[in-house]
Scaffold this motif. Structure first.
Motif, PDB file in Angstrom:
ATOM      1  N   PHE A  95       6.281   3.442  -4.471  1.00 18.40           N
ATOM      2  CA  PHE A  95       7.815   3.426  -4.644  1.00 18.40           C
ATOM      3  C   PHE A  95       8.255   4.249  -3.366  1.00 18.40           C
ATOM      4  CE2 PHE A  95      11.944   5.289  -5.790  1.00 18.40           C
ATOM      5  CZ  PHE A  95      12.731   4.391  -6.656  1.00 18.40           C
ATOM      6  N   VAL A  96       7.815   5.380  -3.090  1.00 19.23           N
ATOM      7  CA  VAL A  96       8.370   6.207  -2.071  1.00 19.23           C
ATOM      8  C   VAL A  96       7.563   5.530  -0.615  1.00 19.23           C
ATOM      9  CG1 VAL A  96       7.677   8.385  -0.714  1.00 19.23           C
ATOM     10  CG2 VAL A  96       8.128   8.529  -3.231  1.00 19.23           C
ATOM     11  N   ALA A  97       6.683   4.889  -0.523  1.00 21.43           N
ATOM     12  CA  ALA A  97       6.413   4.184   0.731  1.00 21.43           C
ATOM     13  C   ALA A  97       7.319   3.359   0.835  1.00 21.43           C
ATOM     14  CB  ALA A  97       4.981   3.684   0.487  1.00 21.43           C
ATOM     15  N   ALA A  98       7.513   2.607  -0.065  1.00 18.87           N
ATOM     16  CA  ALA A  98       8.743   1.186   0.111  1.00 18.87           C
ATOM     17  C   ALA A  98       9.944   1.746   0.686  1.00 18.87           C
ATOM     18  CB  ALA A  98       9.148   0.553  -1.109  1.00 18.87           C
ATOM     19  N   GLN A  99      10.581   2.873   0.109  1.00 14.56           N
ATOM     20  CA  GLN A  99      11.744   3.316   0.797  1.00 14.56           C
ATOM     21  C   GLN A  99      11.769   4.189   2.295  1.00 14.56           C
ATOM     22  OE1 GLN A  99      13.417   5.920  -2.726  1.00 14.56           O
ATOM     23  NE2 GLN A  99      14.582   4.094  -3.251  1.00 14.56           N
ATOM     24  N   SER A 100      10.444   4.506   2.413  1.00 13.81           N
ATOM     25  CA  SER A 100      10.372   5.178   3.763  1.00 13.81           C
ATOM     26  C   SER A 100      10.398   4.084   4.828  1.00 13.81           C
ATOM     27  CB  SER A 100       8.940   5.679   3.907  1.00 13.81           C
ATOM     28  OG  SER A 100       7.957   4.935   4.084  1.00 13.81           O
ATOM     29  N   ALA A 101      10.065   2.809   4.520  1.00 16.47           N
ATOM     30  CA  ALA A 101      10.252   1.793   5.428  1.00 16.47           C
ATOM     31  C   ALA A 101      11.541   0.914   5.166  1.00 16.47           C
ATOM     32  CB  ALA A 101       9.034   0.699   5.300  1.00 16.47           C
ATOM     33  N   ARG A 102      12.430   1.429   4.472  1.00 11.90           N
ATOM     34  CA  ARG A 102      13.844   0.911   4.004  1.00 11.90           C
ATOM     35  C   ARG A 102      13.481  -0.291   3.439  1.00 11.90           C
ATOM     36  NH1 ARG A 102      14.017   2.300   9.151  1.00 11.90           N
ATOM     37  NH2 ARG A 102      14.191   0.195  10.016  1.00 11.90           N
ATOM     38  N   LEU A 103      12.560  -0.621   2.494  1.00  9.61           N
ATOM     39  CA  LEU A 103      12.338  -1.626   1.660  1.00  9.61           C
ATOM     40  C   LEU A 103      12.756  -1.115   0.153  1.00  9.61           C
ATOM     41  CD1 LEU A 103       8.678  -2.675   2.231  1.00  9.61           C
ATOM     42  CD2 LEU A 103      10.812  -3.902   2.987  1.00  9.61           C
ATOM     43  N   GLY A 163      -8.018  -4.849   3.441  1.00  9.66           N
ATOM     44  CA  GLY A 163      -7.373  -5.515   2.370  1.00  9.66           C
ATOM     45  C   GLY A 163      -5.806  -5.137   2.143  1.00  9.66           C
ATOM     46  N   GLU A 164      -5.505  -3.884   2.596  1.00 11.34           N
ATOM     47  CA  GLU A 164      -4.272  -3.374   1.930  1.00 11.34           C
ATOM     48  C   GLU A 164      -2.938  -3.902   3.069  1.00 11.34           C
ATOM     49  OE1 GLU A 164      -3.326  -1.111  -0.942  1.00 11.34           O
ATOM     50  OE2 GLU A 164      -4.909  -2.632  -1.186  1.00 11.34           O
ATOM     51  N   VAL A 165      -1.699  -3.724   2.753  1.00 10.92           N
ATOM     52  CA  VAL A 165      -0.496  -4.208   3.527  1.00 10.92           C
ATOM     53  C   VAL A 165       0.455  -3.173   3.514  1.00 10.92           C
ATOM     54  CG1 VAL A 165       1.115  -5.806   3.787  1.00 10.92           C
ATOM     55  CG2 VAL A 165      -1.273  -6.620   3.219  1.00 10.92           C
ATOM     56  N   SER A 166       0.850  -2.545   4.364  1.00 11.82           N
ATOM     57  CA  SER A 166       1.729  -1.343   4.506  1.00 11.82           C
ATOM     58  C   SER A 166       3.228  -1.752   4.517  1.00 11.82           C
ATOM     59  CB  SER A 166       1.505  -0.550   5.821  1.00 11.82           C
ATOM     60  OG  SER A 166       2.041  -1.333   7.170  1.00 11.82           O
ATOM     61  N   ALA A 167       4.032  -0.902   4.181  1.00 11.28           N
ATOM     62  CA  ALA A 167       5.525  -1.200   4.006  1.00 11.28           C
ATOM     63  C   ALA A 167       5.980  -1.694   5.355  1.00 11.28           C
ATOM     64  CB  ALA A 167       6.275   0.097   3.523  1.00 11.28           C
ATOM     65  N   SER A 168       5.326  -0.914   6.512  1.00 12.09           N
ATOM     66  CA  SER A 168       6.143  -1.222   7.956  1.00 12.09           C
ATOM     67  C   SER A 168       5.602  -2.786   8.295  1.00 12.09           C
ATOM     68  CB  SER A 168       5.722  -0.358   8.973  1.00 12.09           C
ATOM     69  OG  SER A 168       4.331  -0.533   9.015  1.00 12.09           O
ATOM     70  N   SER A 207       0.865  -1.300   0.082  1.00 12.45           N
ATOM     71  CA  SER A 207       0.003   0.023   0.001  1.00 12.45           C
ATOM     72  C   SER A 207       0.797   1.325  -0.174  1.00 12.45           C
ATOM     73  CB  SER A 207      -1.025   0.058   1.233  1.00 12.45           C
ATOM     74  OG  SER A 207      -1.677   1.285   1.522  1.00 12.45           O
ATOM     75  N   GLN A 208       0.341   2.371  -0.468  1.00 11.59           N
ATOM     76  CA  GLN A 208       1.247   3.720  -0.514  1.00 11.59           C
ATOM     77  C   GLN A 208       0.632   4.424   0.792  1.00 11.59           C
ATOM     78  OE1 GLN A 208      -1.409   2.893  -2.501  1.00 11.59           O
ATOM     79  NE2 GLN A 208      -2.163   4.637  -3.575  1.00 11.59           N
ATOM     80  N   TYR A 209      -0.130   3.690   1.674  1.00 11.51           N
ATOM     81  CA  TYR A 209      -0.421   4.225   2.986  1.00 11.51           C
ATOM     82  C   TYR A 209       0.221   3.657   4.151  1.00 11.51           C
ATOM     83  CZ  TYR A 209      -3.982   6.191  -0.019  1.00 11.51           C
ATOM     84  OH  TYR A 209      -4.923   6.825  -1.167  1.00 11.51           O
ATOM     85  N   ASP A 210       0.438   4.606   5.268  1.00  5.07           N
ATOM     86  CA  ASP A 210       1.324   3.869   6.094  1.00  5.07           C
ATOM     87  C   ASP A 210       0.536   3.160   7.397  1.00  5.07           C
ATOM     88  OD1 ASP A 210       3.510   5.383   5.468  1.00  5.07           O
ATOM     89  OD2 ASP A 210       2.963   7.085   6.512  1.00  5.07           O
ATOM     90  N   GLU A 211      -0.846   3.417   7.285  1.00  7.22           N
ATOM     91  CA  GLU A 211      -1.822   2.898   8.097  1.00  7.22           C
ATOM     92  C   GLU A 211      -3.190   3.368   7.844  1.00  7.22           C
ATOM     93  OE1 GLU A 211      -0.813   3.111  12.155  1.00  7.22           O
ATOM     94  OE2 GLU A 211      -1.188   5.294  12.358  1.00  7.22           O
ATOM     95  N   GLY A 212      -4.130   2.937   8.449  1.00  5.95           N
ATOM     96  CA  GLY A 212      -5.484   3.371   8.505  1.00  5.95           C
ATOM     97  C   GLY A 212      -6.603   2.703   8.095  1.00  5.95           C
ATOM     98  N   ALA A 213      -7.963   3.048   7.506  1.00  3.96           N
ATOM     99  CA  ALA A 213      -8.897   2.435   7.188  1.00  3.96           C
ATOM    100  C   ALA A 213      -8.831   2.020   5.666  1.00  3.96           C
ATOM    101  CB  ALA A 213     -10.267   3.066   7.699  1.00  3.96           C
ATOM    102  N   PHE A 214      -7.951   1.119   5.683  1.00  2.00           N
ATOM    103  CA  PHE A 214      -7.643   0.626   4.129  1.00  2.00           C
ATOM    104  C   PHE A 214      -8.061  -0.855   3.985  1.00  2.00           C
ATOM    105  CE2 PHE A 214      -5.273   4.290   4.743  1.00  2.00           C
ATOM    106  CZ  PHE A 214      -5.878   5.267   3.894  1.00  2.00           C
TER     107      PHE A 214
END
Length: 250
Positions: A113-121, A76-81, A67-74
């Motif tokens: 892409f940005v979300a991935a790098q924010s979590a060091r992926l 079925g999504e999975v976050s980078a963290s 997901s491009q989102y860090d967390e929240g009411a999404f």
């Protein structure tokens, strides 16, 4: 010297028992190499199993999407963290199946892409053209636009911690493969696009080929100077075939 990388994309395949068997076979075939990195991207539900089974193997793992989102009411999504919690090093972003089947556009891909790098992926950014775009002579420009769409959001320096995978859409799951010359042409073009913005990043950027890579064509593809490995689909589900591709990358 760029270190080769081979990534197995299992797509929506597998079962608990099948994954156990495949991982055991892979560990038997593959050992950590100084010349090539190897990673597996299973479906989300198998990440706990993969992370446990591969922890001491020297092989790495990642996700097929995020997901491009860090967390929240999404729902079925999975976050980078969350992915990082399970030891992921990589995540695929912008795979052609995500773009064509699920409507992900360049803006979505750049955000992921940005979300991935924010979590060091490390994001594996997929780019590629359809058969129509290739036949019309628009392939190189199309690929450039997909790269620039991410550069505009993430910045060129972000590609120092990323991987690009060129996947001609017409060669995915069709049994067709770009000739080594066709693949090299696009890989060199991608490197040239990055070099026009930052030569140092271009020199170190790993560019993978992803289009029906098999044991019998891997060596010929990898012999090209700008092809640094592969994003492997179906063949990554057959341990002996995937191991042969990995050995070719070494």
């Amino acid at each position: 010297m760029r270190r080769s990388l081979v990534v197995g994309n299992w797509k929506m395949m597998g079962s608990r028992a099948g994954v156990t068997k495949l991982l055991e076979e892979l560990k038997g075939y593959l050992v950590a190499s100084d010349r090539a990195s190897i990673a597996i991207c299973p479906p989300y539900v198998f990440l706990p199993q993969v992370s446990e089974d591969l922890r001491e193997s020297g092989l790495r793992w990642g996700s097929q999407n995020l997901s491009q989102y860090d967390e929240g009411a999404f729902t079925g999504e999975v976050s980078a963290s969350m992915l990082k919690d399970f030891g992921c090093d990589y995540t695929i972003v912008g795979h052609s199946e995500r773009r064509s089947l699920f409507g992900e556009g360049d803006a979505d891909v750049a955000a992921k892409f940005v979300a991935a790098q924010s979590a060091r992926l490390t994001p594996i950014l997929c780019v590629g053209e359809s058969l129509q775009q290739r036949d019309s002579g628009d392939a190189l420009e199309w690929v450039k636009q997909q790269i620039i769409a991410v550069v505009d959001v993430a910045g060129i320096d972000a590609f120092a911690d990323a991987v690009v995978a060129y996947e001609p859409i017409w060669a995915i799951g069709t049994g067709k493969t770009a000739t080594p010359e066709q693949a090299q042409q696009v890989h060199a073009h991608i490197r040239g696009v990055i070099a026009s913005l930052h030569p140092g990043v271009a020199d170190s950027l790993r560019i993978l080929y992803g289009g029906s890579v098999k044991a019998d064509n891997a060596s010929e593809l990898f012999a090209n100077p700008d092809i640094d490995g592969a994003l492997v689909g179906g063949a990554s589900l057959i341990a002996a075939d995937f191991a042969a591709i990995c050995r070719a990358a070494e």
